[in-house]
Design a protein around this motif. Structure first.
Motif, PDB file in Angstrom:
ATOM      1  N   LEU A   7      53.284  45.728  36.851  1.00 44.20           N
ATOM      2  CA  LEU A   7      54.717  45.686  37.171  1.00 44.20           C
ATOM      3  C   LEU A   7      55.242  44.271  36.956  1.00 44.20           C
ATOM      4  CD1 LEU A   7      54.657  47.790  40.470  1.00 44.20           C
ATOM      5  CD2 LEU A   7      55.414  48.560  38.218  1.00 44.20           C
ATOM      6  N   PRO A   8      55.247  43.766  35.716  1.00 47.68           N
ATOM      7  CA  PRO A   8      55.594  42.362  35.474  1.00 47.68           C
ATOM      8  C   PRO A   8      57.032  42.011  35.832  1.00 47.68           C
ATOM      9  CG  PRO A   8      55.465  43.599  33.412  1.00 47.68           C
ATOM     10  CD  PRO A   8      54.946  44.496  34.480  1.00 47.68           C
ATOM     11  N   GLY A   9      57.947  42.993  35.814  1.00 51.68           N
ATOM     12  CA  GLY A   9      59.340  42.680  36.115  1.00 51.68           C
ATOM     13  C   GLY A   9      59.708  42.814  37.574  1.00 51.68           C
ATOM     14  N   LEU A  10      58.740  43.242  38.415  1.00 53.79           N
ATOM     15  CA  LEU A  10      59.051  43.480  39.824  1.00 53.79           C
ATOM     16  C   LEU A  10      59.541  42.219  40.520  1.00 53.79           C
ATOM     17  CD1 LEU A  10      59.056  45.341  42.288  1.00 53.79           C
ATOM     18  CD2 LEU A  10      56.631  44.758  42.631  1.00 53.79           C
ATOM     19  N   ARG A  57      52.965  34.994  44.188  1.00 58.04           N
ATOM     20  CA  ARG A  57      51.586  35.125  43.703  1.00 58.04           C
ATOM     21  C   ARG A  57      51.100  36.560  43.871  1.00 58.04           C
ATOM     22  NH1 ARG A  57      48.010  34.793  40.122  1.00 58.04           N
ATOM     23  NH2 ARG A  57      45.869  34.693  40.834  1.00 58.04           N
ATOM     24  N   ALA A  58      51.405  37.183  45.007  1.00 55.66           N
ATOM     25  CA  ALA A  58      51.001  38.569  45.242  1.00 55.66           C
ATOM     26  C   ALA A  58      51.651  39.504  44.233  1.00 55.66           C
ATOM     27  CB  ALA A  58      51.369  38.984  46.670  1.00 55.66           C
ATOM     28  N   LEU A  59      52.927  39.260  43.923  1.00 56.93           N
ATOM     29  CA  LEU A  59      53.612  40.098  42.948  1.00 56.93           C
ATOM     30  C   LEU A  59      53.025  39.928  41.551  1.00 56.93           C
ATOM     31  CD1 LEU A  59      57.292  39.600  44.146  1.00 56.93           C
ATOM     32  CD2 LEU A  59      55.917  41.676  44.377  1.00 56.93           C
ATOM     33  N   ASP A  60      52.614  38.691  41.233  1.00 55.68           N
ATOM     34  CA  ASP A  60      52.028  38.447  39.913  1.00 55.68           C
ATOM     35  C   ASP A  60      50.704  39.192  39.728  1.00 55.68           C
ATOM     36  OD1 ASP A  60      54.102  36.872  39.134  1.00 55.68           O
ATOM     37  OD2 ASP A  60      53.122  34.969  39.585  1.00 55.68           O
ATOM     38  N   LEU A  61      49.993  39.445  40.836  1.00 61.28           N
ATOM     39  CA  LEU A  61      48.729  40.161  40.756  1.00 61.28           C
ATOM     40  C   LEU A  61      48.929  41.630  40.385  1.00 61.28           C
ATOM     41  CD1 LEU A  61      46.835  38.636  43.817  1.00 61.28           C
ATOM     42  CD2 LEU A  61      46.506  38.111  41.394  1.00 61.28           C
ATOM     43  N   GLN A 112      50.222  27.894  44.881  1.00 60.39           N
ATOM     44  CA  GLN A 112      50.609  28.265  46.236  1.00 60.39           C
ATOM     45  C   GLN A 112      49.886  27.415  47.276  1.00 60.39           C
ATOM     46  OE1 GLN A 112      48.954  30.171  44.152  1.00 60.39           O
ATOM     47  NE2 GLN A 112      47.152  31.062  45.127  1.00 60.39           N
ATOM     48  N   TRP A 113      48.668  26.922  46.935  1.00 61.19           N
ATOM     49  CA  TRP A 113      47.951  26.056  47.871  1.00 61.19           C
ATOM     50  C   TRP A 113      48.641  24.696  47.995  1.00 61.19           C
ATOM     51  CZ3 TRP A 113      44.742  28.028  51.149  1.00 61.19           C
ATOM     52  CH2 TRP A 113      44.019  29.190  50.830  1.00 61.19           C
ATOM     53  N   LEU A 114      49.127  24.168  46.869  1.00 61.09           N
ATOM     54  CA  LEU A 114      49.863  22.906  46.928  1.00 61.09           C
ATOM     55  C   LEU A 114      51.165  23.068  47.715  1.00 61.09           C
ATOM     56  CD1 LEU A 114      49.368  21.488  43.315  1.00 61.09           C
ATOM     57  CD2 LEU A 114      48.373  20.626  45.438  1.00 61.09           C
TER      58      LEU A 114
END
Length: 431
Positions: free
Chosen positions: A391-394, A383-387, A52-54
């Motif tokens: 809830l991996p499928g969200l 990235r926020a959702l991955d954290l 996400q920084w790149l």
């Protein structure tokens, strides 16, 4: 010749221009895809959690490039924008070659190249499509844009193989220098397209547009953003591009995560990225040559803009229920092949019904700043959702919703384009 023309859905006098357009895209994409696997490996090497920084750095760099391109488009004739811009990029490539020759392991040089290539590909590809929208009429675009885009897919097939073949004997420095040569030749093909149009003018009533290609667009470096803000049709295209970028970013992050998990070796990662590119381009080129033009001509541009988003919405739901690498590859290939063969040509056809300043300035703003802005925002969202590990499928369900909204926007744009095509004076009155 008549059989050839019927097979490829073109008129005999258009054959030289189609070949020039094919060559322009082939050379551009060969150079870009020759370097792309290197960029992808650099991105993974920096850490998947830092992508996400790149993306944010790429967006900031795009903002810096916007006024430079706007200044150029305001001060040189439309037919000279491509050679000037591509000449600048050629100089950039030679500079990177010198930097990598002197500091081959420098991580900041690698990050800078990742960001630069991510900005370059949007600006250079957008400008190539601007030239086509400036040279061809809407009727010609429906028949020819898909076929001309086949040059991009052919370059996408050639580039990775050429890079893999040459990287050992010539190194990254040699690849950069070869890419610079290919880019310069691509600009030459674009210049020839304008000369072809000079020899084959559009029907009576378009003389002022023909003559205006020889004079600068005028205005200020930020006029593209202003054009988008005051034109509903362009706002619709911008929304479409943001949604496209969001879907692409969700899948890109998922690709980086799955490849890093399944293929920890960097060499193997580059091979996987190259294999996906090869399959995508092979499917895309067949569709572009034989189907895209006929679909646009008979069913309308809206179909090109809606079909892929609907398929991807279903793919996100599939991935949410079966999050495996094999399922992901099928969805990624469908998304990218469909975008190259259907969505991108359809999106570019929209610009054949807008005034010249919107074909270059507003289009460049949408294709660069708006696209990379969508990338940056959706990158942080993903990235926020991955954290949310529980809830991996969200993220996939949200991606499906975005894809359906993308499809609805494409449907509305197709209707708006038909209205503008039926009333050619409408864009001038609304500008």
């Amino acid at each position: 010749m008549s059989t050839f023309a019927r097979l490829f859905n073109l008129h005999s006098r258009e054959a030289p221009s189609v070949l020039a357009g094919l060559l322009m895209f082939f050379l551009l994409f060969t150079g870009y895809f020759m370097l792309r696997p290197v960029r992808e490996t650099m991105g993974v090497a920096g850490g998947v959690d830092n992508l996400q920084w790149l993306f944010t750095g790429t967006f900031v760099a795009t903002l810096a490039v916007l006024p430079l391109f706007g200044w150029l488009a305001s001060r040189v004739a439309r037919r000279r924008i491509m050679p000037w811009a591509y000449g600048f990029f050629v100089a950039n490539l030679l500079l990177f070659a010198a930097v990598f020759l002197r500091w081959p392991e420098n991580p900041w040089a690698a990050r800078s190249f990742y960001i630069w290539l991510s900005v370059f590909n949007l600006v250079a590809i957008s400008l190539a499509w601007s030239v086509l929208a400036d040279v061809f009429s809407t009727t010609q675009a429906k028949r020819l844009f898909g076929m001309i885009a086949g040059g991009a897919s052919l370059g996408g097939l050639t580039g990775p193989g050429l890079g893999a073949l040459l990287v050992a004997p010539v190194g990254h420095v040699g690849l950069l220098m070869l890419a610079a040569l290919l880019l310069a030749a691509s600009a030459g093909a674009g210049v020839w397209l304008y000369r072809w149009r000079d020899r084959n003018p559009l029907p009576a009533g378009t003389r002022s547009q023909e003559e205006s290609r020889h004079v600068p667009l005028g205005g200020n470096p930020f006029e593209g953003a202003a054009e988008v803000a005051r034109t509903p049709f362009l706002i619709g295209i911008a929304v479409f591009v943001v949604l496209l970028a969001s879907v692409s970013t969700f899948l890109y992050f998922e690709q980086a995560r799955l490849v890093a998990e399944h293929f920890p070796d960097p060499t193997r990662q580059t091979q996987v990225f190259g294999l996906i590119d090869t399959v995508v381009q092979g499917l895309a080129i067949l569709t572009q040559i034989f189907l895209t033009g006929r679909i646009a001509q008979r069913l309308g541009i809206g179909v090109l803009l809606v079909a892929v988003p609907v398929v991807i919405a279903a793919g996100f739901l599939w991935l949410a229920l079966a999050p495996t690498f094999a399922v992901f590859v099928v969805i990624m290939v469908a998304r990218r092949a469909g975008e190259y063969a259907l969505v991108r040509p359809g999106r570019e056809m929209l610009y054949t019904v807008v005034p010249p300043q919107q074909k270059f300035k507003a289009k460049n703003f949408i294709d660069t700043v708006v696209y990379r802005g969508g990338d940056a925002v959706s990158g942080w969202v993903k990235r926020a959702l991955d954290l949310l590990g529980e809830l991996p499928g969200l993220a996939m369900f949200i991606g499906a919703g975005i894809a359906l909204t993308w499809a609805g926007t494409g449907f509305l744009l197709g209707r708006a384009q038909r209205r503008r095509e039926a009333d050619p004076e409408a864009p001038a009155r609304r500008s």
